[in-house]
Design a protein around this motif. Structure first.
Motif, PDB file in Angstrom:
ATOM      1  N   THR A 136      34.105  36.224  45.147  1.00  0.00           N
ATOM      2  CA  THR A 136      33.694  37.620  45.165  1.00  0.00           C
ATOM      3  C   THR A 136      34.625  38.470  46.027  1.00  0.00           C
ATOM      4  N   SER A 137      34.524  39.761  45.832  1.00  0.00           N
ATOM      5  CA  SER A 137      35.401  40.689  46.539  1.00  0.00           C
ATOM      6  C   SER A 137      35.071  40.730  48.036  1.00  0.00           C
ATOM      7  N   PRO A 138      36.088  40.614  48.877  1.00  0.00           N
ATOM      8  CA  PRO A 138      35.867  40.660  50.323  1.00  0.00           C
ATOM      9  C   PRO A 138      35.642  42.071  50.862  1.00  0.00           C
ATOM     10  N   MET A 139      35.796  43.091  49.982  1.00  0.00           N
ATOM     11  CA  MET A 139      35.612  44.474  50.410  1.00  0.00           C
ATOM     12  C   MET A 139      35.492  45.358  49.175  1.00  0.00           C
ATOM     13  N   ALA A 140      35.018  46.557  49.382  1.00  0.00           N
ATOM     14  CA  ALA A 140      34.953  47.524  48.292  1.00  0.00           C
ATOM     15  C   ALA A 140      36.332  48.132  48.061  1.00  0.00           C
ATOM     16  N   GLY A 141      36.577  48.534  46.824  1.00  0.00           N
ATOM     17  CA  GLY A 141      37.842  49.173  46.507  1.00  0.00           C
ATOM     18  C   GLY A 141      38.092  49.168  45.018  1.00  0.00           C
TER      19      GLY A 141
ATOM     20  N   GLU B  19      40.907  42.659  37.089  1.00  0.00           N
ATOM     21  CA  GLU B  19      42.217  43.179  37.485  1.00  0.00           C
ATOM     22  C   GLU B  19      42.293  44.695  37.443  1.00  0.00           C
ATOM     23  N   GLU B  20      41.158  45.339  37.190  1.00  0.00           N
ATOM     24  CA  GLU B  20      41.139  46.799  37.196  1.00  0.00           C
ATOM     25  C   GLU B  20      39.708  47.267  37.391  1.00  0.00           C
ATOM     26  N   GLY B  21      39.603  48.511  37.815  1.00  0.00           N
ATOM     27  CA  GLY B  21      38.283  49.104  37.998  1.00  0.00           C
ATOM     28  C   GLY B  21      37.785  49.005  39.427  1.00  0.00           C
ATOM     29  N   THR B  22      36.703  49.702  39.672  1.00  0.00           N
ATOM     30  CA  THR B  22      36.092  49.741  40.995  1.00  0.00           C
ATOM     31  C   THR B  22      35.298  48.464  41.239  1.00  0.00           C
ATOM     32  N   VAL B  23      35.428  47.917  42.447  1.00  0.00           N
ATOM     33  CA  VAL B  23      34.628  46.750  42.843  1.00  0.00           C
ATOM     34  C   VAL B  23      33.909  47.068  44.148  1.00  0.00           C
ATOM     35  N   THR B  24      32.737  46.483  44.285  1.00  0.00           N
ATOM     36  CA  THR B  24      31.998  46.595  45.535  1.00  0.00           C
ATOM     37  C   THR B  24      32.196  45.306  46.315  1.00  0.00           C
ATOM     38  N   SER B  25      31.961  45.354  47.589  1.00  0.00           N
ATOM     39  CA  SER B  25      32.016  44.145  48.407  1.00  0.00           C
ATOM     40  C   SER B  25      30.974  43.170  47.874  1.00  0.00           C
TER      41      SER B  25
END
Length: 149
Positions: A5-10, A135-141
């Motif tokens: 999972t994503s370690p941060m939002a971005g 590989e694209e788009g907004t992700v949340t932590s």
């Protein structure tokens, strides 16, 4: 199978766009990257496991199955000698997905002339072993970035 999972939002960014040939060429393994917002934030563990390597600019967590996930906070940020980074975890800690590892300031990294783009790498994995790669788009932590099978 491990969900990373994503370690941060971005914003998710494919590795080919990372401005470092070691990452863009997947030399240390496949994965993706996150371009964080520029406000101070906390990088969290992308998997349950043990922190086996911990530096202000990068960390590796190994899951119970022995899979190591590298989170590199920015590009060439080792040159900042820890400025703008604060360790929250300790090497050897057992951590849960989403647990804080490093507090850092992506805006300060950018002002120091470095890219805050943060690769999330499945160490020593084969490219074909990752599915659902974002590989694209907004992700949340805490949002899934890929599944490592």
């Amino acid at each position: 199978m491990t969900t990373v999972t994503s370690p941060m939002a971005g914003r998710a960014v494919g590795l080919p766009a990372v401005p470092d040939p070691v990452f863009s060429g997947a030399m240390v393994g496949p994965g993706t990257a996150v371009d964080p917002g520029r406000a101070p934030t906390v990088a969290v563990s992308p998997v349950d496991g043990i922190v086996v390597s911990l530096h202000p600019h990068a960390f590796v967590v190994v899951d119970p199955g022995g899979r190591g996930v590298l989170v590199h906070l920015g590009i060439d940020t080792v040159q900042l000698n820890g400025d703008g980074f604060e360790l929250v975890a300790t090497k050897g800690d057992t951590v849960e997905r989403g647990q804080a590892i490093v507090r850092w300031d992506p805006g300060a990294v950018e002002r120091a002339g470095k890219s805050p783009l943060s690769p999330v790498i499945a160490l020593e994995a084969s490219t074909g072993s990752l599915t659902g790669l974002v590989e694209e788009g907004t992700v949340t932590s805490g949002a899934p970035l890929f599944v490592w099978s």
